[in-house]
Scaffold this motif. Structure first.
Motif, PDB file in Angstrom:
ATOM      1  N   ALA A 209       4.954  12.832  20.813  1.00 25.68           N
ATOM      2  CA  ALA A 209       5.587  12.212  19.635  1.00 25.68           C
ATOM      3  C   ALA A 209       6.865  12.934  19.213  1.00 25.68           C
ATOM      4  O   ALA A 209       7.293  12.809  18.071  1.00 25.68           O
ATOM      5  CB  ALA A 209       4.592  12.164  18.484  1.00 25.68           C
ATOM      6  N   GLY A 210       7.476  13.680  20.128  1.00 31.04           N
ATOM      7  CA  GLY A 210       8.739  14.343  19.820  1.00 31.04           C
ATOM      8  C   GLY A 210       8.521  15.705  19.205  1.00 31.04           C
ATOM      9  O   GLY A 210       7.455  16.308  19.358  1.00 31.04           O
TER      10      GLY A 210
ATOM     11  N   GLU B 254      15.703   9.273  16.727  1.00 29.12           N
ATOM     12  CA  GLU B 254      16.184  10.328  15.824  1.00 29.12           C
ATOM     13  C   GLU B 254      17.035   9.838  14.664  1.00 29.12           C
ATOM     14  O   GLU B 254      16.943  10.370  13.552  1.00 29.12           O
ATOM     15  CB  GLU B 254      16.979  11.380  16.621  1.00 29.12           C
ATOM     16  CG  GLU B 254      16.128  12.324  17.452  1.00 29.12           C
ATOM     17  CD  GLU B 254      15.792  11.807  18.836  1.00 29.12           C
ATOM     18  OE1 GLU B 254      15.983  10.586  19.085  1.00 29.12           O
ATOM     19  OE2 GLU B 254      15.337  12.590  19.661  1.00 29.12           O
TER      20      GLU B 254
HETATM   21  N1  COA Z   1       5.062  15.939  14.507  1.00 29.97           N
HETATM   22  C1  COA Z   1       3.960  16.406  13.900  1.00 29.97           C
HETATM   23  N2  COA Z   1       2.849  15.682  13.706  1.00 29.97           N
HETATM   24  C2  COA Z   1       2.853  14.424  14.157  1.00 29.97           C
HETATM   25  C3  COA Z   1       3.966  13.864  14.804  1.00 29.97           C
HETATM   26  C4  COA Z   1       5.124  14.674  14.978  1.00 29.97           C
HETATM   27  N3  COA Z   1       6.219  14.241  15.620  1.00 29.97           N
HETATM   28  N4  COA Z   1       3.686  12.577  15.130  1.00 29.97           N
HETATM   29  C5  COA Z   1       2.430  12.357  14.703  1.00 29.97           C
HETATM   30  N5  COA Z   1       1.937  13.467  14.103  1.00 29.97           N
HETATM   31  C6  COA Z   1       0.641  13.647  13.469  1.00 29.97           C
HETATM   32  C7  COA Z   1       0.525  12.807  12.208  1.00 29.97           C
HETATM   33  O1  COA Z   1       1.160  13.450  11.123  1.00 29.97           O
HETATM   34  C8  COA Z   1      -0.958  12.707  12.054  1.00 29.97           C
HETATM   35  O2  COA Z   1      -1.458  13.899  11.523  1.00 29.97           O
HETATM   36  P1  COA Z   1      -2.627  13.865  10.376  1.00 29.97           P
HETATM   37  O3  COA Z   1      -3.820  13.313  11.091  1.00 29.97           O
HETATM   38  O4  COA Z   1      -2.754  15.303   9.995  1.00 29.97           O
HETATM   39  O5  COA Z   1      -2.110  12.966   9.295  1.00 29.97           O
HETATM   40  C9  COA Z   1      -1.430  12.616  13.511  1.00 29.97           C
HETATM   41  O6  COA Z   1      -0.374  13.126  14.311  1.00 29.97           O
HETATM   42  C10 COA Z   1      -1.693  11.198  13.964  1.00 29.97           C
HETATM   43  O7  COA Z   1      -0.566  10.438  13.626  1.00 29.97           O
HETATM   44  P2  COA Z   1      -0.680   8.893  13.195  1.00 29.97           P
HETATM   45  O8  COA Z   1       0.664   8.440  12.745  1.00 29.97           O
HETATM   46  O9  COA Z   1      -1.829   8.709  12.281  1.00 29.97           O
HETATM   47  O10 COA Z   1      -1.085   8.293  14.619  1.00 29.97           O
HETATM   48  P3  COA Z   1      -0.692   6.912  15.291  1.00 29.97           P
HETATM   49  O11 COA Z   1      -1.330   6.948  16.644  1.00 29.97           O
HETATM   50  O12 COA Z   1      -0.987   5.781  14.392  1.00 29.97           O
HETATM   51  O13 COA Z   1       0.921   6.968  15.452  1.00 29.97           O
HETATM   52  C11 COA Z   1       3.036   7.892  16.178  1.00 29.97           C
HETATM   53  C12 COA Z   1       1.511   7.915  16.302  1.00 29.97           C
HETATM   54  C13 COA Z   1       3.556   8.928  17.150  1.00 29.97           C
HETATM   55  C14 COA Z   1       3.576   6.512  16.541  1.00 29.97           C
HETATM   56  C15 COA Z   1       3.454   8.199  14.720  1.00 29.97           C
HETATM   57  O14 COA Z   1       2.731   9.327  14.270  1.00 29.97           O
HETATM   58  C16 COA Z   1       4.927   8.532  14.605  1.00 29.97           C
HETATM   59  O15 COA Z   1       5.749   7.619  14.526  1.00 29.97           O
HETATM   60  N6  COA Z   1       5.274   9.849  14.586  1.00 29.97           N
HETATM   61  C17 COA Z   1       6.630  10.285  14.445  1.00 29.97           C
HETATM   62  C18 COA Z   1       7.339  10.179  15.773  1.00 29.97           C
HETATM   63  C19 COA Z   1       8.824  10.503  15.661  1.00 29.97           C
HETATM   64  O16 COA Z   1       9.546   9.983  14.832  1.00 29.97           O
HETATM   65  N7  COA Z   1       9.263  11.375  16.561  1.00 29.97           N
HETATM   66  C20 COA Z   1      10.651  11.725  16.674  1.00 29.97           C
HETATM   67  C21 COA Z   1      10.855  13.126  16.266  1.00 29.97           C
HETATM   68  S1  COA Z   1      12.558  13.550  16.413  1.00 29.97           S
END
Ligand code: COA
Length: 255
Positions: free
Chosen positions: A63-64, A133
């Motif tokens: 997830a980055g 981003e």
């Molecule tokens: N950094 C840290 N923690 C992250 C994360 C990240 N990039 N992406 C997901 N997590 C964590 C969530 O905060 C959550 O933690 P919690 O259970 O303590 O609340 C856990 O992972 C599960 O995430 P959730 O969103 O509930 O799972 P999902 O399967 O429905 O969705 C994603 C997963 C990856 C689609 C979504 O979490 C997301 O969009 N994350 C951000 C990705 C992003 O923008 N990355 C670019 C960074 S530059």
């Protein structure tokens, strides 16, 4: 704590990012451990010739950047983190080892950048990729603005990066962002096909493609000639000729 699960299968290793609860987001510790493993397989002892990199669980490849860790970092710490991320991704490209990303779930931001630094990409049919981003007020910082246009062209890269949109597997394939839609077995099969070949030749072919891609054609052809020359003195080249004459499979030693 180990951040990667390592599974050795002959000349191929499978590395699984072991952070399912945070969707395999890249923390400082994870990048440090990734750098360690890349250096390990790129050293003089070439017992690993291909790596299949994937994420734990079914939801995410990566997830980055770890956004929770990021929230507590100073600007200076973010810069240090990004320097180590960039150096690690570059080391993957510069390694003689072949890296295949099996994008088993979502790959956003640094997750897509990690896949871009690999040589080949196989994506699960339900997975998505994206350089998201700009939605967070930053730009790709792990090479995304440079590697993506080199792979799929400037127009398509701008479409993805400026919108920050997510692409599904079929679109990723049609854009050339991935090589195949498939499963882990397909990624492992690719790796196994590659490690059957002469390892010095595979490494040189990888570098010829990467190093020549942005040179003018005459310079690029001269580079290919220099790299070809390096295969001439190898025992593996002679073994390839001998095996052909004897109508058998070659046994390459990497020398
Ligand atoms: N950094 C840290 N923690 C992250 C994360 C990240 N990039 N992406 C997901 N997590 C964590 C969530 O905060 C959550 O933690 P919690 O259970 O303590 O609340 C856990 O992972 C599960 O995430 P959730 O969103 O509930 O799972 P999902 O399967 O429905 O969705 C994603 C997963 C990856 C689609 C979504 O979490 C997301 O969009 N994350 C951000 C990705 C992003 O923008 N990355 C670019 C960074 S530059």
């Amino acid at each position: 704590m180990a951040e990667f699960l390592i599974d050795a299968q002959g000349l191929v290793e499978r590395w699984t990012i072991d952070g399912e609860a945070r969707r395999n987001a890249l923390s400082k510790a994870m990048v440090a451990e990734l750098a360690h493993h890349v250096a390990r397989v790129s050293g003089r002892e070439r017992s690993v010739r291909a790596v299949v990199l994937t994420g734990a669980g079914t939801k995410a490849f990566c997830a980055g950047a770890d956004l929770k860790e990021r929230a507590s970092m100073s600007e200076g710490e973010v810069k240090i983190f990004l320097d180590s991320l960039r150096a690690t991704f570059r080391a993957i490209e510069q390694s003689d080892c072949v890296f295949i990303a099996f994008v088993n779930g979502v790959a956003f931001g640094g997750g897509t950048e990690l896949a871009l630094s690999c040589d080949l990409r196989v994506i699960d049919e339900a997975a998505e990729m994206g350089l998201t981003e700009v939605r967070l007020g930053i730009i790709p910082g792990g090479g995304g603005t440079q590697r993506l246009p080199r792979l799929i062209g400037k127009g398509a890269a701008k479409d993805l990066i400026l919108t920050g949109r997510r692409v599904a597997a079929e679109e990723a394939l049609s854009l050339g962002l991935v090589n195949r839609v498939g499963d882990l077995e397909d990624a492992m099969h690719l790796a196994k096909m590659i490690v059957e070949n002469a390892p010095i030749a595979v490494g040189l072919a990888k570098h010829a493609i990467d190093d020549g891609a942005h040179l003018d054609l005459d310079s690029a052809l001269a580079l290919e000639q220099r790299y070809y020359q390096k295969t001439l003195g190898t025992e593996d080249r002679l073994e390839g000729l001998k095996a052909f004459a004897e109508k058998r499979q070659p046994v390459f030693k990497g020398s």
